[in-house]
Design a protein around this motif. Structure first.
Motif, PDB file in Angstrom:
ATOM      1  N   LYS A  52       0.820  -1.223   0.000  1.00  0.00           N
ATOM      2  CA  LYS A  52       0.000   0.000   0.000  1.00  0.00           C
ATOM      3  C   LYS A  52       0.850   1.267   0.000  1.00  0.00           C
ATOM      4  N   ALA A  53       1.861   1.311   0.878  1.00  0.00           N
ATOM      5  CA  ALA A  53       2.666   2.537   0.998  1.00  0.00           C
ATOM      6  C   ALA A  53       3.488   2.818  -0.257  1.00  0.00           C
ATOM      7  N   ASN A  54       3.837   1.771  -0.979  1.00  0.00           N
ATOM      8  CA  ASN A  54       4.655   1.957  -2.174  1.00  0.00           C
ATOM      9  C   ASN A  54       3.828   2.177  -3.441  1.00  0.00           C
ATOM     10  N   ARG A  55       2.519   1.952  -3.316  1.00  0.00           N
ATOM     11  CA  ARG A  55       1.665   2.067  -4.500  1.00  0.00           C
ATOM     12  C   ARG A  55       1.699   3.456  -5.158  1.00  0.00           C
ATOM     13  N   PRO A  56       1.602   4.567  -4.376  1.00  0.00           N
ATOM     14  CA  PRO A  56       1.555   5.883  -5.032  1.00  0.00           C
ATOM     15  C   PRO A  56       2.774   6.159  -5.915  1.00  0.00           C
ATOM     16  N   PHE A  57       3.938   5.771  -5.444  1.00  0.00           N
ATOM     17  CA  PHE A  57       5.164   6.003  -6.224  1.00  0.00           C
ATOM     18  C   PHE A  57       5.087   5.275  -7.566  1.00  0.00           C
ATOM     19  N   GLN A 116       5.744   0.144  12.378  1.00  0.00           N
ATOM     20  CA  GLN A 116       4.486   0.022  11.649  1.00  0.00           C
ATOM     21  C   GLN A 116       4.417   1.090  10.551  1.00  0.00           C
ATOM     22  N   GLY A 117       4.036   0.694   9.357  1.00  0.00           N
ATOM     23  CA  GLY A 117       3.866   1.677   8.275  1.00  0.00           C
ATOM     24  C   GLY A 117       5.097   1.860   7.406  1.00  0.00           C
ATOM     25  N   ILE A 118       6.220   1.301   7.838  1.00  0.00           N
ATOM     26  CA  ILE A 118       7.439   1.400   7.020  1.00  0.00           C
ATOM     27  C   ILE A 118       7.458   0.207   6.071  1.00  0.00           C
ATOM     28  N   GLU A 119       7.374   0.506   4.796  1.00  0.00           N
ATOM     29  CA  GLU A 119       7.284  -0.576   3.817  1.00  0.00           C
ATOM     30  C   GLU A 119       8.354  -0.454   2.743  1.00  0.00           C
ATOM     31  N   SER A 120       9.424   0.278   3.063  1.00  0.00           N
ATOM     32  CA  SER A 120      10.494   0.464   2.088  1.00  0.00           C
ATOM     33  C   SER A 120      11.807   0.580   2.854  1.00  0.00           C
ATOM     34  N   THR A 121      12.866  -0.043   2.333  1.00  0.00           N
ATOM     35  CA  THR A 121      14.125  -0.047   3.100  1.00  0.00           C
ATOM     36  C   THR A 121      14.712   1.354   3.234  1.00  0.00           C
ATOM     37  N   ASP A 122      14.398   2.252   2.286  1.00  0.00           N
ATOM     38  CA  ASP A 122      14.954   3.603   2.424  1.00  0.00           C
ATOM     39  C   ASP A 122      14.272   4.397   3.530  1.00  0.00           C
ATOM     40  N   LYS A 123      13.206   3.832   4.114  1.00  0.00           N
ATOM     41  CA  LYS A 123      12.549   4.517   5.226  1.00  0.00           C
ATOM     42  C   LYS A 123      12.862   3.845   6.569  1.00  0.00           C
ATOM     43  N   LEU A 124      13.669   2.810   6.564  1.00  0.00           N
ATOM     44  CA  LEU A 124      14.023   2.123   7.806  1.00  0.00           C
ATOM     45  C   LEU A 124      14.843   3.044   8.710  1.00  0.00           C
TER      46      LEU A 124
END
Ligand code: UDP
Ligand code: UDP
Length: 464
Positions: free
Chosen positions: A43-48, A76-84
């Protein structure tokens, strides 16, 4: 015989910008060949992804699967390694994606006539799903042929277990002109006896890759024939070389609409003044100490060059001070930029880069020479390739001459000046323009990558 069905590819990028962007470029290439696509993400990566492919909405479906929750270390809500919060959580993150397998299969079952699945190497579990449905899986493995071939040789022959120190030169027997050191590798692969969760994860990735139908490489044959021949003749599976993917942009992207971002306006202004610009960026993942950031600031300030520096750590006061000291001569950007647009800008004449493979290819395609400063993963090998093999860049000077040494402001200043104004800079600039031309030829109609992509589409259609 080719299947009577229209080719329909399932794409599954790994959740990090450096892995997603190239697969989206590959998606554009496939779409321009009349392939329809279903792209899997979260879901979080869909807009990109939706934004990237918005012009193709008729031929693309995006399916978002829930990202596993309650994974230790992953907020919670982090779905991309660049946001870890830190890359130390990478293995937990990558391993957690396995929990998406049941949802993936449930969705896959509903898609009729899938020709093949193109999934990132890190999503090794997608091979089992592909096998369950009898669909060929092609692994996208975002490394250069050079780095893949050298890493395989190092692993298979346990080359790093011998030497006394981390800086001892080791000859890669299969490619005897290449000398490496333990320092060219990161934990745990710089150990005599690599073990641990990250090692296990990478082994799973490699085994799944080798058991897949093929491998899609973001490279072009003329760039690194010895390494691509090695991968195709001495190792499995077949490596289809259909890049550089970033050139898909020029095929299908309409010109950017106004308003321009402020840094592009700044570049336009520099161009109008007849000035050249150094672009400084270390990708979406690199973690740089505050001491090192200060040395970079001082080095850029003292080098007297015009520079555009893209930074990730927005909280660092060091950037405000630098901006004040350099005034109009430099611009520090804290936002997500269109890196390709910057590299292609006529004013940009050099790139201080961590040598992420996408950045290297984007620099080649834009004819911009590199000042190589590897930070993690296989970047030291890419840096070696850039400097020693294809000779399109110079290496940043570290304080002790070792690959991972601290870069003092003087070392940066000296090598920046060499790249932008020196003789060696001139040589690598000439070379990168030639290589950039070869990349465009490979991707143009009847070029090597163009033909290989046609062959690949035809081949997977005959499998099912
Ligand atoms: N995003 C993403 N993966 C994530 C979290 C967010 O791709 O794990 C996307 C999100 O959909 C949005 C963009 O990244 O398009 C910005 O996210 P955020 O609001 O976290 O902003 P930031 O402060 O990181 O710029
Ligand atoms: N990138 C970008 N804007 C940014 C930062 C990165 O467009 O502000 C893109 C860059 O052009 C490249 C990718 O993100 O396509 C980063 O991949 P690379 O392999 O260079 O490095 P990584 O981030 O994986 O270390």
């Amino acid at each position: 015989m080719a299947s009577k069905h229209h080719p329909h590819f399932v794409m599954f990028p790994f959740m990090s910008k450096g892995h997603t962007i190239p697969l989206l470029h590959l998606s554009q290439l496939l779409l321009s060949r009349g392939v329809t696509l279903t792209v899997f993400t979260t879901k979080a990566n869909r807009p990109f992804i939706a934004d990237f492919l918005h012009r193709h909405s008729d031929s693309v479906s995006i399916v978002d699967l829930p990202f596993p929750s309650d994974v230790e270390g992953i907020p919670q809500g982090i779905e991309s390694t660049d946001k870890l919060p830190s890359m130390t959580f990478f293995t937990q993150f990558a391993t957690a994606t396995k929990l998406m397998q049941p949802d993936f299969e449930e969705a896959l079952e509903k898609i009729p006539h899938v020709t093949c699945i193109v999934s990132d190497g890190f999503l090794s579990w997608t091979l089992a799903s592909a096998n369950k449905f009898g669909i060929p899986r092609l692994t996208y493995f975002g490394m250069s042929g050079y780095s893949s071939a050298v890493s395989q040789q190092v692993g298979v022959n346990r080359l790093l277990s011998g030497p006394e120190t981390d800086d001892d030169l080791i000859t890669v027997t299969r490619f005897p002109w290449i000398k490496i050191t333990r320092n060219d590798f990161f934990e745990p692969f710089n150990q005599r006896n690599p073990i641990g969760p990250h090692h296990d994860f990478v082994m799973e990735v490699m085994i799944a890759m080798m058991n897949s139908h093929g491998q899609i490489m973001n490279s072009f044959y003329e760039l690194e024939p010895s390494f691509l021949d090695y991968l195709n003749c001495e190792s499995k599976p077949k490596a289809w070389c259909v890049g550089p993917f970033c050139l898909a942009e020029t095929e299908s992207t309409p010109p950017k609409v106004d308003p321009k971002p402020k840094w592009v306006e700044w570049l336009d202004q520099k161009l109008a003044q007849g000035c050249s610009v150094l672009y400084v960026a270390f990708g979406s993942q690199a973690e740089i100490s505050s001491k090192q950031l200060e040395a970079i600031s001082k080095g850029l300030e003292e080098s007297q060059v015009n520079f555009l520096w893209v930074v990730r750590n927005s909280e660092m006061g060091v950037f405000d001070e630098l901006q004040e000291r350099v005034g109009e001569r430099g611009i520090i950007v804290r936002e997500w930029v269109d890196q390709l647009e910057i590299l292609k800008h006529e004013s940009v004449k050099g790139f201080v880069s961590h040598c992420g493979w996408n950045s290297v290819l984007e620099s080649i395609c834009s004819g911009v020479p590199i000042l190589a400063w590897p930070m993690m993963a296989e970047q030291p090998l890419n840096a070696k390739m850039v400097v020693e093999e294809i000779k399109i860049g110079l290496r940043v000077e570290t304080c002790d001459g070792s690959v991972k040494g601290f870069v003092k402001s003087e070392g940066l200043k000296k090598t920046v000046k060499e790249l932008m104004e020196g003789e060696k800079g001139k040589e690598v600039r000439k070379k990168v323009m030639e290589v950039g031309k070869a990349a465009k030829e490979a991707m143009s109609e009847e070029g090597s990558s163009w033909r290989t992509l046609d062959e690949l589409i035809e081949e997977v259609r005959t499998v099912r």
